[in-house]
Scaffold this motif. Structure first.
Motif, PDB file in Angstrom:
ATOM      1  N   SER A  79      -0.025  11.126   8.650  1.00 49.91           N
ATOM      2  CA  SER A  79       1.176  11.867   8.239  1.00 49.91           C
ATOM      3  C   SER A  79       2.060  11.047   7.318  1.00 49.91           C
ATOM      4  O   SER A  79       3.161  11.479   6.966  1.00 49.91           O
ATOM      5  N   PHE A  80       1.593   9.865   6.911  1.00 52.47           N
ATOM      6  CA  PHE A  80       2.393   9.003   6.056  1.00 52.47           C
ATOM      7  C   PHE A  80       2.621   9.640   4.685  1.00 52.47           C
ATOM      8  O   PHE A  80       1.723  10.270   4.123  1.00 52.47           O
ATOM      9  N   LEU A  81       3.807   9.430   4.146  1.00 55.11           N
ATOM     10  CA  LEU A  81       4.101   9.894   2.795  1.00 55.11           C
ATOM     11  C   LEU A  81       3.636   8.891   1.749  1.00 55.11           C
ATOM     12  O   LEU A  81       3.484   9.233   0.579  1.00 55.11           O
ATOM     13  N   GLN A  82       3.426   7.638   2.186  1.00 54.16           N
ATOM     14  CA  GLN A  82       2.910   6.584   1.315  1.00 54.16           C
ATOM     15  C   GLN A  82       1.724   5.914   2.022  1.00 54.16           C
ATOM     16  O   GLN A  82       1.826   4.774   2.460  1.00 54.16           O
ATOM     17  N   PRO A  83       0.619   6.609   2.180  1.00 51.98           N
ATOM     18  CA  PRO A  83      -0.476   6.072   3.002  1.00 51.98           C
ATOM     19  C   PRO A  83      -1.010   4.730   2.525  1.00 51.98           C
ATOM     20  O   PRO A  83      -1.236   3.828   3.331  1.00 51.98           O
ATOM     21  N   LYS A  84      -1.213   4.565   1.223  1.00 54.42           N
ATOM     22  CA  LYS A  84      -1.750   3.294   0.737  1.00 54.42           C
ATOM     23  C   LYS A  84      -0.793   2.154   1.031  1.00 54.42           C
ATOM     24  O   LYS A  84      -1.186   1.089   1.535  1.00 54.42           O
ATOM     25  N   GLU A  85       0.496   2.343   0.717  1.00 55.08           N
ATOM     26  CA  GLU A  85       1.484   1.288   0.925  1.00 55.08           C
ATOM     27  C   GLU A  85       1.626   0.945   2.402  1.00 55.08           C
ATOM     28  O   GLU A  85       1.787  -0.228   2.762  1.00 55.08           O
ATOM     29  N   MET A  86       1.538   1.964   3.265  1.00 50.48           N
ATOM     30  CA  MET A  86       1.665   1.716   4.710  1.00 50.48           C
ATOM     31  C   MET A  86       0.466   0.917   5.235  1.00 50.48           C
ATOM     32  O   MET A  86       0.609   0.021   6.062  1.00 50.48           O
ATOM     33  N   ILE A  87      -0.726   1.256   4.738  1.00 54.10           N
ATOM     34  CA  ILE A  87      -1.925   0.519   5.159  1.00 54.10           C
ATOM     35  C   ILE A  87      -1.838  -0.931   4.718  1.00 54.10           C
ATOM     36  O   ILE A  87      -2.126  -1.863   5.488  1.00 54.10           O
ATOM     37  N   LEU A  88      -1.441  -1.153   3.478  1.00 59.88           N
ATOM     38  CA  LEU A  88      -1.331  -2.525   2.968  1.00 59.88           C
ATOM     39  C   LEU A  88      -0.273  -3.314   3.726  1.00 59.88           C
ATOM     40  O   LEU A  88      -0.462  -4.502   4.008  1.00 59.88           O
TER      41      LEU A  88
ATOM     42  N   ILE B 248      -4.651  -3.410  13.085  1.00 61.84           N
ATOM     43  CA  ILE B 248      -4.052  -2.634  11.996  1.00 61.84           C
ATOM     44  C   ILE B 248      -3.805  -1.194  12.441  1.00 61.84           C
ATOM     45  O   ILE B 248      -2.730  -0.630  12.219  1.00 61.84           O
ATOM     46  N   VAL B 249      -4.804  -0.581  13.069  1.00 60.52           N
ATOM     47  CA  VAL B 249      -4.671   0.809  13.520  1.00 60.52           C
ATOM     48  C   VAL B 249      -3.563   0.936  14.557  1.00 60.52           C
ATOM     49  O   VAL B 249      -2.824   1.921  14.580  1.00 60.52           O
ATOM     50  N   GLY B 250      -3.426  -0.078  15.408  1.00 61.87           N
ATOM     51  CA  GLY B 250      -2.353  -0.063  16.396  1.00 61.87           C
ATOM     52  C   GLY B 250      -0.980  -0.011  15.748  1.00 61.87           C
ATOM     53  O   GLY B 250      -0.089   0.719  16.195  1.00 61.87           O
ATOM     54  N   ILE B 251      -0.814  -0.782  14.670  1.00 55.68           N
ATOM     55  CA  ILE B 251       0.459  -0.764  13.941  1.00 55.68           C
ATOM     56  C   ILE B 251       0.692   0.605  13.315  1.00 55.68           C
ATOM     57  O   ILE B 251       1.780   1.178  13.404  1.00 55.68           O
ATOM     58  N   LEU B 252      -0.349   1.156  12.669  1.00 57.86           N
ATOM     59  CA  LEU B 252      -0.207   2.453  12.003  1.00 57.86           C
ATOM     60  C   LEU B 252       0.119   3.568  12.997  1.00 57.86           C
ATOM     61  O   LEU B 252       0.960   4.426  12.725  1.00 57.86           O
ATOM     62  N   LYS B 253      -0.553   3.562  14.149  1.00 60.82           N
ATOM     63  CA  LYS B 253      -0.283   4.586  15.162  1.00 60.82           C
ATOM     64  C   LYS B 253       1.147   4.462  15.688  1.00 60.82           C
ATOM     65  O   LYS B 253       1.820   5.464  15.948  1.00 60.82           O
ATOM     66  N   ASN B 254       1.601   3.223  15.859  1.00 56.54           N
ATOM     67  CA  ASN B 254       2.958   2.998  16.339  1.00 56.54           C
ATOM     68  C   ASN B 254       3.979   3.567  15.360  1.00 56.54           C
ATOM     69  O   ASN B 254       4.959   4.214  15.761  1.00 56.54           O
TER      70      ASN B 254
ATOM     71  N   SER C  45       7.603   8.169  13.801  1.00 55.71           N
ATOM     72  CA  SER C  45       7.945   8.945  12.596  1.00 55.71           C
ATOM     73  C   SER C  45       8.463   8.053  11.474  1.00 55.71           C
ATOM     74  O   SER C  45       9.347   8.437  10.709  1.00 55.71           O
ATOM     75  N   LEU C  46       7.889   6.862  11.369  1.00 55.57           N
ATOM     76  CA  LEU C  46       8.180   5.981  10.236  1.00 55.57           C
ATOM     77  C   LEU C  46       7.095   6.242   9.199  1.00 55.57           C
ATOM     78  O   LEU C  46       5.980   5.748   9.312  1.00 55.57           O
ATOM     79  N   LEU C  47       7.423   7.026   8.170  1.00 53.12           N
ATOM     80  CA  LEU C  47       6.401   7.548   7.269  1.00 53.12           C
ATOM     81  C   LEU C  47       6.378   6.865   5.910  1.00 53.12           C
ATOM     82  O   LEU C  47       5.493   7.136   5.096  1.00 53.12           O
ATOM     83  N   THR C  48       7.335   5.975   5.648  1.00 48.43           N
ATOM     84  CA  THR C  48       7.360   5.240   4.389  1.00 48.43           C
ATOM     85  C   THR C  48       7.632   3.773   4.668  1.00 48.43           C
ATOM     86  O   THR C  48       8.151   3.411   5.742  1.00 48.43           O
ATOM     87  N   VAL C  49       7.319   2.940   3.690  1.00 50.26           N
ATOM     88  CA  VAL C  49       7.571   1.503   3.832  1.00 50.26           C
ATOM     89  C   VAL C  49       9.060   1.247   3.991  1.00 50.26           C
ATOM     90  O   VAL C  49       9.478   0.379   4.767  1.00 50.26           O
ATOM     91  N   GLU C  50       9.872   2.004   3.257  1.00 42.24           N
ATOM     92  CA  GLU C  50      11.317   1.826   3.352  1.00 42.24           C
ATOM     93  C   GLU C  50      11.827   2.107   4.761  1.00 42.24           C
ATOM     94  O   GLU C  50      12.707   1.402   5.264  1.00 42.24           O
TER      95      GLU C  50
END
Length: 329
Positions: free
Chosen positions: A245-254, A271-277, A282-287
């Motif tokens: 559900s990320f609005l910036q999926p690439k940036e969030m993965i990196l 990594i997946v644990g961080i992304l799921k958290n 509902s933290l969907l952007t790097v900002e």
């Protein structure tokens, strides 16, 4: 040009809708019938990520609803490889009138379908013989053009034909698309040699090779010791580009990978644990992650540099150890 879809009032009299569907089911079903990606033929491309964004749901909720409508209500089929969704009773509710304009539109849209089994799936509920014949003849024509000799064995059931079609998906359009991809890969071989080399390791990664964002993630993975040959882990990580559900999926993965490196946890599970958290919060952007102060020590604006230790803890340079702290004078 805007496309308008109407739902017949009989929708609310359907026994399945009345007796088996929850309010959430009804809302989701109305979305599947009326969203902007619907077509005249009842088969259209849409990602689960797009559904989650439009509905305001989490990916977990969308996956649960898709499973319920596929296996419990048995009202849709979804091909996760082609991202194509078919609505079982679309023909019964929307294809009751023929005529040349309608037939031309249907034929044009049928040509864009990759998974031919979905055409046969929708055709079964079409009441108008003229339109149903067009679906079936198009399916049979495409199958005859693309089938192998083994496909011509007698006494094969319709279910077997559908299953085989779903697995192989050897269509003329698919072959042409593959040829285009191969040609483009050859043209880009000198530009992206590292990404091109993955096709020798694992063919299933080839679907990602045309994406710049995928190239960036793979290069970071390989350059930072996550495991160059771990193709399966790369595939699982790359799936977050579409199925999150990320609005910036690439940036969030990196960013998650940077955090894993800083903590010396170079593995997919961390990594997946961080992304799921982040999704759960509902933290969907790097900002939003940076402003949450959940991982303040990894922000680029942090003062000074950080030293990484084997235990995974990060201690800023400004930290001073006071051995007398807590002692009474």
């Amino acid at each position: 040009m805007a496309r308008y879809r109407m739902v017949r009032t009989e929708f609310w009299k359907n026994p399945i809708v009345l007796e088996e569907m929850t309010p959430e089911d009804k809302y989701f079903y109305l979305y599947l019938l009326t969203n902007p990606y619907t077509t005249q033929i009842g088969i259209y491309r849409i990602t689960k990520k797009q559904m989650a964004f439009d509905l305001g749901y989490s990916m977990e909720s969308v996956n649960a609803l898709m499973e319920r409508f596929t296996n419990h209500h048995q009202l849709i089929r979804y091909n996760p490889e082609t991202r194509e969704l078919a609505i079982k009773n679309w023909g019964r509710d929307n294809l009751q009138k023929g005529g040349k304009p309608i037939m031309d539109c249907i034929l044009s849209e049928l040509k864009d379908v990759e998974d031919l089994s979905l055409i046969l799936y929708v055709s079964a509920s079409i009441p108008k013989q003229e339109i149903r014949n067009l679906y079936e003849s198009f399916y049979e024509q495409e199958m005859n053009l693309t089938s192998d000799p083994v496909d011509k064995k007698p006494n094969r059931t319709e279910e077997e034909m559908i299953d085989d079609t779903f697995v192989t998906r050897h269509t003329i359009r698919g072959q042409k698309q593959k040829e285009k991809e191969n040609k483009k890969q050859k043209q880009q071989q000198n530009i992206y040699p590292d990404v091109q080399s993955y096709s020798n390791l694992e063919p299933s990664l080839s679907v990602f090779q045309q994406s710049e964002e995928v190239k960036e993630i793979i290069e970071f993975w390989d350059a930072n010791g996550f495991g160059i040959s771990n193709i399966y882990a790369k595939q699982q990580l790359l799936s977050w580009l579409d199925d999150s559900s990320f609005l910036q999926p690439k940036e969030m993965i990196l960013k998650a990978m940077h955090i894993a490196c800083a903590n010396n946890k170079r593995n997919l599970g961390y990594i997946v644990g961080i992304l799921k958290n982040w999704e759960n919060k509902s933290l969907l952007t790097v900002e939003e992650v940076d402003s949450s102060e959940e991982y303040p020590q990894f922000e680029h604006k942090a003062r000074g540099k950080a030293h990484s230790f084997s235990g995974g803890r990060v201690i800023p340079n400004e930290f001073t150890l006071d051995l007398t702290a807590g002692e009474e004078l």
